[in-house]
Design an enzyme around this catalytic site. Structure first.
Site, PDB file in Angstrom:
ATOM      1  N   LEU A  49       0.783  -1.073  -0.032  1.00  0.00           N
ATOM      2  CA  LEU A  49       0.011  -0.034  -0.037  1.00  0.00           C
ATOM      3  C   LEU A  49       0.974   1.240   0.026  1.00  0.00           C
ATOM      4  CD1 LEU A  49      -3.287   0.974   1.798  1.00  0.00           C
ATOM      5  CD2 LEU A  49      -1.059   2.160   2.381  1.00  0.00           C
ATOM      6  N   LEU A  50       0.537   2.105  -1.056  1.00  0.00           N
ATOM      7  CA  LEU A  50       1.018   3.457  -0.883  1.00  0.00           C
ATOM      8  C   LEU A  50       0.029   4.271  -0.527  1.00  0.00           C
ATOM      9  CD1 LEU A  50       3.088   5.346  -3.812  1.00  0.00           C
ATOM     10  CD2 LEU A  50       0.749   6.188  -3.106  1.00  0.00           C
ATOM     11  N   ASN A  51       0.516   5.519   0.347  1.00  0.00           N
ATOM     12  CA  ASN A  51      -0.451   6.555   0.536  1.00  0.00           C
ATOM     13  C   ASN A  51       0.290   7.916   0.493  1.00  0.00           C
ATOM     14  OD1 ASN A  51       0.370   5.218   3.054  1.00  0.00           O
ATOM     15  ND2 ASN A  51      -0.968   6.975   4.200  1.00  0.00           N
ATOM     16  N   ASP A  52       0.287   8.648   1.591  1.00  0.00           N
ATOM     17  CA  ASP A  52       0.702  10.164   1.320  1.00  0.00           C
ATOM     18  C   ASP A  52       2.090  10.426   0.918  1.00  0.00           C
ATOM     19  OD1 ASP A  52      -1.615   9.845   3.228  1.00  0.00           O
ATOM     20  OD2 ASP A  52      -0.409  11.106   4.786  1.00  0.00           O
ATOM     21  N   GLN A  68       4.494   7.380   2.013  1.00  0.00           N
ATOM     22  CA  GLN A  68       4.202   6.388   3.090  1.00  0.00           C
ATOM     23  C   GLN A  68       3.869   5.001   2.222  1.00  0.00           C
ATOM     24  OE1 GLN A  68       2.743   7.268   6.765  1.00  0.00           O
ATOM     25  NE2 GLN A  68       4.694   7.820   6.130  1.00  0.00           N
ATOM     26  N   TYR A 111       5.530   8.001  10.032  1.00  0.00           N
ATOM     27  CA  TYR A 111       4.460   8.897   9.592  1.00  0.00           C
ATOM     28  C   TYR A 111       4.899   9.847   8.874  1.00  0.00           C
ATOM     29  CZ  TYR A 111       0.337   6.054  11.811  1.00  0.00           C
ATOM     30  OH  TYR A 111      -0.472   4.941  11.945  1.00  0.00           O
ATOM     31  N   ASP A 171       2.603  14.978  10.985  1.00  0.00           N
ATOM     32  CA  ASP A 171       2.797  15.467   9.567  1.00  0.00           C
ATOM     33  C   ASP A 171       3.348  16.739   9.497  1.00  0.00           C
ATOM     34  OD1 ASP A 171       1.014  13.251   9.144  1.00  0.00           O
ATOM     35  OD2 ASP A 171      -0.573  14.472   8.695  1.00  0.00           O
ATOM     36  N   GLU A 229      -5.272  16.712   8.908  1.00  0.00           N
ATOM     37  CA  GLU A 229      -3.819  16.054   8.606  1.00  0.00           C
ATOM     38  C   GLU A 229      -3.212  16.993   7.435  1.00  0.00           C
ATOM     39  OE1 GLU A 229      -4.055  11.581   9.508  1.00  0.00           O
ATOM     40  OE2 GLU A 229      -5.424  12.159   7.704  1.00  0.00           O
TER      41      GLU A 229
END
Length: 492
Positions: A49-52, A68, A111, A171, A229
């Site tokens: 999984l890829l996110n931010d 991420q 994070y 963040d 966020e």
């Protein structure tokens, strides 16, 4: 470096985690690459999984984008920082894993955060996530640095949780203003109200709380989310712009229909008090999948942006890529411009290097239901200049799974697709008092739509029948005159 001893052998936890991640990449590489929905010109995870987007920066002439990443499953968990780099925003090279959650202050995830150049040293600021008993958490703002942009040494915690906020405090985005460093953090107050919080530092290791930049029940914002966020605060054309992703907004008309949403405020920042005198919140992207964008300024003075083409907790487990052991991607890189008090987004001009096989149709008259076989494609860019709309509605259907429609009378633009969860039609919309130009980038399983040179933008994943690459135009009650240009886009 914290080490553990087992059976008399010293184990480097960081190296161990990176080795395990690399093994996961190798194990599933063949399966991942068999997925017909793998994209041609978007950044994706090699597995998992890829996110931010994180740490987006141009450093020593090269662009770096971290992200991420959970390399072990297609769900959220103890995040790593993956890493891509590029000389031109088009050709990207996968680099070594930058951060792994190996230390006590990050054991449940490295994070999101940002990157700066400090006297030639590339420094990453990120949030260390720690889960303790009974589901509680601890949060730490951390620093890592690199002399070569590839290998990072963790320096540890530089900021602990201040009074007045819950452990949803993360963040960090860091930048320099005049002779001082500043950091803005996404936060939740003890009253469970979303906040963006400002700090300053002379040393990058000792941070002073200045105050809240903006948030729920501040400066006229009522009931505006329980957590903010991924804040990003920057100067553009004489103004400060705050990008933020508030959680807890309720739908209002055409607004805020994703589980979580992203937008911006424009105003003036008081660096002494931390407060931002700002106007209304505006959604940055009207589509189904867009969240946690991050920007940087490059050596041309451009304000560039990447966004995550996903939304937390929004049918993430329904993506058909999951059986192939990967999920999510980044948007294309975009340039931000401030036009008449609004942010416009435009694809970076470097993407033109991908173009091939141009098709040009000048002053085309579109009536009724009209397919264009020479505009079909798997991965392409299409630009449509509408010279005259003498019709109630203009519709464009792409790969039989995405429908674009402009209702001239009601001045509404609509993006429609089938829900990943139910298969039923779902829409996202915006008001648009005129439609002069439609430009969209279609990839195997994504679309990014730019209206009127980026005045409005819609981003979405789509999963068509793989063999269907058709595009058609329909006009209701009238005719449309336009010019169309289309280019196939080279694979990476």
């Amino acid at each position: 470096m914290v080490s553990n001893k087992e059976g008399g052998i010293t184990i480097d936890r960081n190296s161990e985690l990176i080795f395990q991640a690399e093994q996961s990449v190798s194990k599933y590489k063949e399966v991942v690459n068999q997925d017909p929905y793998r994209l041609h010109f978007h950044l994706m995870p090699p597995v998992g999984l890829l996110n931010d987007p994180n740490g987006f920066i141009q450093w020593q002439g090269r662009y770096h984008l971290f992200y991420q990443w959970n390399p072990f499953k297609t769900a959220h968990g103890a995040k790593f920082w993956g890493h891509y780099s590029s000389s031109n925003l088009v050709d990207w090279q996968e680099e070594k894993i930058a951060l792994a959650p190996s230390e006590w202050f990050e054991k449940n995830g490295c994070y999101s955060g940002s990157a700066i150049d400090d006297k030639g040293i590339l420094k990453l600021f990120y949030t260390g996530n720690v889960k303790v008993e009974k589901g509680n958490r601890e949060t730490y703002q951390c620093l890592a640095e690199s002399m070569n942009g590839i290998d990072f040494l963790k320096k540890g915690v530089v900021l602990n949780l201040p009074e007045g906020y819950t452990a949803h405090f993360r963040d960090p985005k860091v930048w320099k203003h005049k002779d001082k460093w500043y950091m803005v953090i996404g936060a939740q107050s003890k009253q469970l109200e979303g906040r963006a919080v400002l700090f300053s530092s002379e040393t990058l290791e000792d941070w002073l709380l200045i105050g809240d930049v903006a948030g729920t029940n501040i400066n006229g914002l009522e009931n505006f989310g329980y957590m903010w966020e991924c804040p990003d605060l920057f100067h553009l054309k004489g103004k400060e712009v705050l990008l933020v992703s508030p959680q807890g907004l309720q739908p209002e008309g055409m607004l805020y229909h994703n589980v979580y949403n992203t937008g911006y405020f424009i105003g003036t920042l008081n660096y002494e008090t931390g407060g931002l005198e700002h106007g209304d919140f505006e959604e940055l992207d009207r589509g189904f999948e867009f969240y946690a964008p991050q920007t940087t300024e490059d050596d041309q003075g451009r304000r560039l942006l990447f966004g995550w083409m996903g939304v937390p907790e929004q049918d993430e487990d329904k993506h058909p890529t999951i059986p192939y052991h990967w999920v999510h991607c980044m948007t294309i890189p975009r340039e931000l411009k401030l036009v008449n008090g609004r942010l416009y987004q435009q694809p970076v001009e470097e993407l033109q290097a991908l173009r091939k096989n141009q098709v040009s149709l000048e002053n085309v008259l579109i009536q009724d239901d009209q397919p264009f076989t020479n505009l079909d494609g798997i991965a392409y860019e299409l630009q449509m200049d509408t010279h005259e709309i003498k019709a109630d509605i203009l519709e464009i259907t792409i790969k039989d799974c995405v429908h674009l429609a402009y209702n001239k009378k009601e001045q509404i633009f609509t993006l429609e697709r089938k829900s990943l969860a139910t298969g039923e039609p779902e829409i996202r919309q915006c008001k648009l008092n005129h439609l002069d130009k439609v430009r969209f980038f279609v990839d195997t399983s994504s679309i990014e739509i730019f209206l009127n040179d980026g005045q409005e933008v819609f981003t979405a994943r789509m999963f068509p029948i793989v063999e269907n690459n058709a595009i058609s135009f329909k006009v209701r009650n009238g005719k449309v005159t336009s010019s169309i240009q289309k280019w196939d886009l080279d694979q990476q």
